[in-house]
Design a protein around this motif. Structure first.
Motif, PDB file in Angstrom:
ATOM      1  N   ALA A  66       1.045  -1.274   0.199  1.00 22.47           N
ATOM      2  CA  ALA A  66       0.057   0.211  -0.135  1.00 22.47           C
ATOM      3  C   ALA A  66       0.886   1.283  -0.179  1.00 22.47           C
ATOM      4  CB  ALA A  66      -0.957   0.152   1.259  1.00 22.47           C
ATOM      5  N   HIS A  67       0.357   2.310  -0.519  1.00 27.00           N
ATOM      6  CA  HIS A  67       1.001   3.471  -0.766  1.00 27.00           C
ATOM      7  C   HIS A  67       0.057   4.631  -0.164  1.00 27.00           C
ATOM      8  CE1 HIS A  67       4.632   2.451  -2.953  1.00 27.00           C
ATOM      9  NE2 HIS A  67       3.840   1.447  -3.356  1.00 27.00           N
ATOM     10  N   GLY A  68       0.094   4.841   1.028  1.00 27.31           N
ATOM     11  CA  GLY A  68      -0.913   5.754   1.608  1.00 27.31           C
ATOM     12  C   GLY A  68      -2.260   5.317   1.501  1.00 27.31           C
ATOM     13  N   LEU A  69      -3.314   6.308   0.590  1.00 30.68           N
ATOM     14  CA  LEU A  69      -4.438   5.948   0.508  1.00 30.68           C
ATOM     15  C   LEU A  69      -4.522   4.945  -0.803  1.00 30.68           C
ATOM     16  CD1 LEU A  69      -5.866   9.574   0.917  1.00 30.68           C
ATOM     17  CD2 LEU A  69      -6.475   7.411   2.554  1.00 30.68           C
ATOM     18  N   SER A  70      -3.591   4.337  -1.158  1.00 32.76           N
ATOM     19  CA  SER A  70      -3.998   3.607  -2.336  1.00 32.76           C
ATOM     20  C   SER A  70      -4.812   2.487  -2.164  1.00 32.76           C
ATOM     21  CB  SER A  70      -2.526   3.200  -3.118  1.00 32.76           C
ATOM     22  OG  SER A  70      -1.636   2.386  -2.425  1.00 32.76           O
ATOM     23  N   GLY A  71      -4.318   1.850  -1.115  1.00 33.08           N
ATOM     24  CA  GLY A  71      -5.092   0.552  -0.866  1.00 33.08           C
ATOM     25  C   GLY A  71      -6.753   0.711  -0.794  1.00 33.08           C
ATOM     26  N   LEU A  72      -7.148   1.688  -0.134  1.00 34.84           N
ATOM     27  CA  LEU A  72      -8.661   2.411   0.262  1.00 34.84           C
ATOM     28  C   LEU A  72      -9.140   2.713  -1.197  1.00 34.84           C
ATOM     29  CD1 LEU A  72     -11.121   3.193   1.647  1.00 34.84           C
ATOM     30  CD2 LEU A  72      -9.996   5.365   1.986  1.00 34.84           C
ATOM     31  N   ILE A  73      -8.200   3.300  -2.173  1.00 31.03           N
ATOM     32  CA  ILE A  73      -8.943   3.865  -3.364  1.00 31.03           C
ATOM     33  C   ILE A  73      -9.128   2.660  -4.206  1.00 31.03           C
ATOM     34  CG2 ILE A  73      -8.003   4.953  -5.419  1.00 31.03           C
ATOM     35  CD1 ILE A  73      -6.391   6.975  -3.742  1.00 31.03           C
ATOM     36  N   PHE A  74      -8.261   1.668  -4.314  1.00 28.23           N
ATOM     37  CA  PHE A  74      -8.430   0.379  -4.957  1.00 28.23           C
ATOM     38  C   PHE A  74      -9.591  -0.206  -4.735  1.00 28.23           C
ATOM     39  CE2 PHE A  74      -7.816  -4.156  -4.587  1.00 28.23           C
ATOM     40  CZ  PHE A  74      -7.788  -4.609  -5.867  1.00 28.23           C
ATOM     41  N   LEU A  75      -9.777  -0.336  -3.010  1.00 26.97           N
ATOM     42  CA  LEU A  75     -10.873  -1.174  -2.536  1.00 26.97           C
ATOM     43  C   LEU A  75     -12.205  -0.555  -3.236  1.00 26.97           C
ATOM     44  CD1 LEU A  75      -9.785  -2.038   0.819  1.00 26.97           C
ATOM     45  CD2 LEU A  75     -10.154  -3.707  -0.984  1.00 26.97           C
ATOM     46  N   VAL A 204       6.054   4.795 -10.733  1.00 28.01           N
ATOM     47  CA  VAL A 204       6.272   4.681  -9.382  1.00 28.01           C
ATOM     48  C   VAL A 204       6.091   5.980  -8.573  1.00 28.01           C
ATOM     49  CG1 VAL A 204       8.286   4.426  -7.618  1.00 28.01           C
ATOM     50  CG2 VAL A 204       7.763   2.736  -9.433  1.00 28.01           C
ATOM     51  N   ILE A 205       6.572   7.100  -9.259  1.00 28.68           N
ATOM     52  CA  ILE A 205       6.223   8.488  -8.856  1.00 28.68           C
ATOM     53  C   ILE A 205       4.989   8.998  -8.585  1.00 28.68           C
ATOM     54  CG2 ILE A 205       6.692  10.742  -9.314  1.00 28.68           C
ATOM     55  CD1 ILE A 205       9.175  10.266 -10.940  1.00 28.68           C
ATOM     56  N   ALA A 206       4.060   8.628  -9.508  1.00 29.81           N
ATOM     57  CA  ALA A 206       2.851   8.679  -9.503  1.00 29.81           C
ATOM     58  C   ALA A 206       2.081   8.154  -8.274  1.00 29.81           C
ATOM     59  CB  ALA A 206       2.051   8.314 -10.726  1.00 29.81           C
ATOM     60  N   ILE A 207       2.517   6.653  -7.846  1.00 33.44           N
ATOM     61  CA  ILE A 207       1.862   6.084  -6.923  1.00 33.44           C
ATOM     62  C   ILE A 207       2.465   6.554  -5.531  1.00 33.44           C
ATOM     63  CG2 ILE A 207       3.364   4.253  -6.965  1.00 33.44           C
ATOM     64  CD1 ILE A 207       0.711   2.207  -5.994  1.00 33.44           C
ATOM     65  N   ASN A 208       3.847   7.114  -5.413  1.00 28.87           N
ATOM     66  CA  ASN A 208       4.150   7.451  -4.273  1.00 28.87           C
ATOM     67  C   ASN A 208       3.653   9.070  -4.022  1.00 28.87           C
ATOM     68  OD1 ASN A 208       6.109   5.578  -3.920  1.00 28.87           O
ATOM     69  ND2 ASN A 208       7.649   6.283  -4.814  1.00 28.87           N
ATOM     70  N   ALA A 209       3.167   9.674  -4.839  1.00 30.99           N
ATOM     71  CA  ALA A 209       2.405  10.830  -4.429  1.00 30.99           C
ATOM     72  C   ALA A 209       1.393  10.574  -3.565  1.00 30.99           C
ATOM     73  CB  ALA A 209       1.992  11.365  -5.857  1.00 30.99           C
ATOM     74  N   LEU A 210       0.761   9.542  -3.210  1.00 30.09           N
ATOM     75  CA  LEU A 210      -0.327   9.171  -2.536  1.00 30.09           C
ATOM     76  C   LEU A 210      -0.006   8.651  -1.099  1.00 30.09           C
ATOM     77  CD1 LEU A 210      -2.443   6.936  -4.851  1.00 30.09           C
ATOM     78  CD2 LEU A 210      -2.832   9.359  -4.321  1.00 30.09           C
ATOM     79  N   GLU A 211       1.443   8.589  -1.061  1.00 29.63           N
ATOM     80  CA  GLU A 211       2.001   8.345   0.326  1.00 29.63           C
ATOM     81  C   GLU A 211       1.560   9.406   1.434  1.00 29.63           C
ATOM     82  OE1 GLU A 211       3.209   5.834   1.534  1.00 29.63           O
ATOM     83  OE2 GLU A 211       4.569   4.797  -0.231  1.00 29.63           O
TER      84      GLU A 211
END
Length: 220
Positions: A66-75, A204-211
């Motif tokens: 997970a990268h910050g809110l990425s897990g919630l966004i995915f779900l 990677v830069i894009a998803i790391n922005a959600l950290e």
């Protein structure tokens, strides 16, 4: 929902002691619950593939994959009918607002006392929302472009993206997922298109922005 027998609840957190505490609280308020545990986003995805219509997911924001809110966004993007409550050491107002904006049913800080924790879980299982007393409702922030794009990824694409962010090569990902390298290349191409990027580095830069910052007191 509160009276439903054999509620299916998934606890997704990489800390065994915190999973145990959540499990104890769930057992006190749910009706004969079937409790499933995941320590990584990959394990959570596997559970969702095998567990039809869970009644609740208790989701930690800081866990492998997970990268910050990425897990919630995915779900919320792939399983919009499954209630998700964030359980996090973070209790920053902006993070809670973003979680609410992405459809979380509640936000439970890990500092929440046991009695309040039980109330929170019971309320969310009953179809209500639960937010800390210090949470101040405000205008929900607009979703960023990358957040909207991330929600469009399929479960397998999200998993591949997580492995890309860990620095794994296509052949390593193919080996771990037990598929052909050609299949992974196809996933990578689709991921790039959906995220609007042209390289692994840009992805990677894009998803790391959600950290979001990880509170030190809960680090391993």
């Amino acid at each position: 929902m509160a009276n439903k027998m054999h509620q299916k609840i998934i606890i997704a957190d990489d800390h065994p002691l915190l999973r145990a505490a959540l499990k104890h609280s769930v057992n006190q308020v749910a009706q004969a619950p079937d409790i499933f545990e995941a320590a990584t986003i990959g394990q959570l995805q596997s559970l969702l593939a095998d567990t039809a219509n869970p009644d609740l997911i208790l989701l930690d924001l800081h866990m492998p994959g997970a990268h910050g809110l990425s897990g919630l966004i995915f779900l919320r993007g792939q399983y919009p009918n499954v209630p998700v409550a964030v359980v996090s050491a973070t209790d920053d107002q902006s993070v809670m607002l973003k979680a609410k904006g992405h459809g979380a049913r509640g936000f439970i800080p890990k500092s929440t006392l046991p009695q309040a924790l039980r109330v929170a879980i019971a309320d969310i299982l009953a179809g209500k929302q639960w937010w800390p007393d210090h949470f101040q409702a405000a205008t929900l922030p607009e979703k960023s472009d990358i957040e909207t794009r991330l929600a469009s990824l399929t479960p397998q694409q999200f998993r591949v993206l997580g492995m890309i962010s860990e620095g794994l090569l296509n052949k390593q990902i193919a080996y771990d997922l037990e598929v052909s390298e050609a299949t992974i290349k196809a996933h990578v191409t689709a991921i790039f298109k959906k995220l609007g990027v042209r390289s692994r580095t840009q992805a990677v830069i894009a998803i790391n922005a959600l950290e979001i910052d990880s509170p030190k007191q809960f680090d391993d």
